[in-house]
Scaffold this motif. Structure first.
Motif, short mmCIF file in Angstrom:
data_model
loop_
_atom_site.label_atom_id
_atom_site.label_comp_id
_atom_site.label_asym_id
_atom_site.label_seq_id
_atom_site.Cartn_x
_atom_site.Cartn_y
_atom_site.Cartn_z
N TRP A 101 1.49 -0.99 0.03
CA TRP A 101 0.33 0.15 0.31
C TRP A 101 0.80 1.03 0.31
O TRP A 101 0.37 2.25 -0.50
N ASN A 102 1.97 1.20 0.77
CA ASN A 102 2.73 2.23 0.54
C ASN A 102 2.97 2.55 -0.43
O ASN A 102 4.18 4.04 -1.01
N GLN A 103 3.89 2.14 -1.17
CA GLN A 103 4.59 1.97 -2.48
C GLN A 103 3.87 2.67 -3.45
O GLN A 103 3.89 2.76 -4.12
N ARG A 104 2.57 2.00 -3.86
CA ARG A 104 1.50 1.91 -4.40
C ARG A 104 1.20 3.19 -3.80
O ARG A 104 0.87 4.23 -4.64
N SER A 111 3.42 10.86 -9.29
CA SER A 111 2.24 10.79 -10.61
C SER A 111 2.14 12.15 -9.99
O SER A 111 1.45 12.75 -11.88
N GLY A 112 1.36 12.40 -9.35
CA GLY A 112 1.02 14.17 -8.99
C GLY A 112 -0.60 13.57 -8.34
O GLY A 112 -1.32 14.69 -8.50
N ASP A 113 -0.62 12.17 -8.45
CA ASP A 113 -2.27 11.78 -7.46
C ASP A 113 -2.37 12.14 -6.88
O ASP A 113 -2.63 10.78 -6.20
N TYR A 114 -2.41 12.91 -5.65
CA TYR A 114 -2.57 13.45 -3.87
C TYR A 114 -3.40 12.52 -3.31
O TYR A 114 -3.62 11.90 -2.21
N ALA A 115 -5.06 12.51 -4.30
CA ALA A 115 -5.85 12.30 -3.73
C ALA A 115 -6.34 10.35 -3.96
O ALA A 115 -7.09 10.07 -2.61
N ARG A 116 -5.56 9.98 -4.57
CA ARG A 116 -5.64 8.69 -4.51
C ARG A 116 -4.52 8.05 -3.53
O ARG A 116 -4.53 6.78 -3.24
N ALA A 117 -3.48 9.12 -3.23
CA ALA A 117 -2.16 8.12 -2.54
C ALA A 117 -2.59 8.49 -1.11
O ALA A 117 -2.93 7.28 -0.45
N LEU A 118 -3.97 8.99 -0.85
CA LEU A 118 -3.91 9.64 0.59
C LEU A 118 -4.42 8.55 1.41
O LEU A 118 -4.40 7.65 2.38
N PRO A 119 -5.74 7.44 0.61
CA PRO A 119 -6.04 6.18 1.35
C PRO A 119 -5.21 5.37 1.03
O PRO A 119 -5.14 4.30 2.28
N ASP A 120 -4.71 4.76 0.28
CA ASP A 120 -3.46 3.83 0.38
C ASP A 120 -2.30 4.18 1.46
O ASP A 120 -2.31 2.63 1.65
N LEU A 121 -2.28 5.51 1.55
CA LEU A 121 -0.95 5.84 2.96
C LEU A 121 -2.85 5.62 4.56
O LEU A 121 -1.03 4.74 5.37
N GLU A 122 -2.83 6.26 4.27
CA GLU A 122 -3.85 5.77 5.28
C GLU A 122 -3.84 3.85 5.64
O GLU A 122 -4.53 3.17 7.03
N THR A 123 -4.76 3.16 4.54
CA THR A 123 -4.60 1.97 4.81
C THR A 123 -3.20 1.29 5.20
O THR A 123 -2.90 0.17 6.19
N ALA A 124 -2.26 1.50 5.32
CA ALA A 124 -0.77 0.88 5.37
C ALA A 124 -0.37 1.16 6.47
O ALA A 124 -0.06 0.41 7.55
N LYS A 144 0.22 18.40 0.12
CA LYS A 144 0.10 18.38 -1.23
C LYS A 144 -0.98 19.01 -1.07
O LYS A 144 -1.70 19.81 -2.49
N LEU A 145 -1.81 18.77 -0.50
CA LEU A 145 -3.25 18.69 -0.23
C LEU A 145 -3.93 20.01 -0.13
O LEU A 145 -5.30 20.57 0.41
N GLY A 146 -3.19 21.03 0.61
CA GLY A 146 -3.41 22.03 1.35
C GLY A 146 -3.43 21.91 3.38
O GLY A 146 -4.35 22.75 3.45
N ARG A 147 -3.63 20.75 3.43
CA ARG A 147 -3.78 20.37 4.94
C ARG A 147 -2.73 20.09 5.78
O ARG A 147 -2.71 19.13 6.49
#
Length: 179
Positions: A101-104, A111-124, A144-147
Motif C-alpha cells: 500500500w505504501n509503495q502504491r 505521479s501527482g495524484d495526491y488524492a489517490r495516494a491518501l487512502p493507500d497511505l491511511e491503509t498502510a 500537497k493537498l493543502g491540509r
C-alpha cells in the motif's frame, strides 16, 4: 492440464495462492527506533532509517517480493503504468502487507495524484502504525493537498520514531522550517 496452465497465466496470484503474513520484525524495528532516536548525528540516524526500509521491503513470500521489486524498479525509472500494474497485484494478493500500500501510494504521489495516494497511505498506517515512511508520506501528501495543520500530527508521529527524517524541516516551529 492446458486449461489449468492458461488459468494460472491469466489470473492474479491471489486466485491461485494465499499470501502468508508478513515477517514479524517488531523487535528489530524497536531496536532501530531506539538507535535512531539516540544517534549522535545525521549520518548514523540515516543509516538506521535505511535499515528500517530493508525491513519494510521484506515481503511475505517470493511472489510478493517479485511484485514489490518490480513495482520499485518501475517507480525508480518513472514507469508508473508498470509500477501500478505490479503494485495493484501486490495489494490484491497481500492486502495485509503495509509496504504494498505504501509503495502504491508513493507511485500515486510521484505521479501527482495526491488524492489517490491518501487512502493507500491511511491503509498502510492502519496495517503498520509505526511505518515511518508511510507516516511521513501521509504528512507530505496532506501538505500537497493543502491540509498543512493535519499534516503536522503525522509528521510529529514519524519524527518521534526517527528524528532524522529529511522531512523534519517541514515541522512547524522547527529551526529551518519551510512551513
Amino acid at each position: 492440464m492446458r486449461s489449468l496452465v492458461l488459468l494460472v497465466a491469466v489470473c492474479p496470484i491471489a486466485a491461485v495462492a494465499e499470501c502468508p503474513p508478513a515477517p514479524d520484525h517488531t523487535a528489530e524495528l524497536v531496536q532501530l527506533f531506539d538507535a535512531a532516536r539516540s544517534a549522535p548525528n545525521e549520518t548514523m540516524g540515516r543509516a538506521h532509517g535505511a535499515a528500517m526500509w530493508e525491513i519494510w521491503t521484506d515481503a511475505p513470500d517470493e511472489p510478493a517480493q517479485a511484485l514489490l521489486d518490480t513495482g520499485l524498479a518501475a517507480i525508480r525509472v518513472g514507469d508508473f503504468v508498470s509500477a501500478f500494474s505490479a503494485l495493484n497485484r501486490l495489494v490484491e494478493y497481500c492486502p495485509d502487507y503495509s509496504e504494498g500500500w505504501n509503495q502504491r501510494a508513493f507511485a500515486h504521489y510521484l505521479s501527482g495524484d495526491y488524492a489517490r495516494a491518501l487512502p493507500d497511505l491511511e491503509t498502510a498506517v492502519d496495517l503498520n502504525p509505526v511505518h515511518v515512511g508511510a507516516l511521513a508520506g501521509l504528512a507530505l501528501t496532506l501538505i500537497k493537498l493543502g491540509r498543512d495543520d493535519e499534516a503536522q500530527g503525522w509528521l510529529k508521529a514519524a519524527l518521534e520514531l526517527n528524528p532524522w527524517l529529511a522531512e523534519r524541516h517541514l515541522l512547524k516551529d522547527a529551526p529551518g522550517s519551510d512551513l
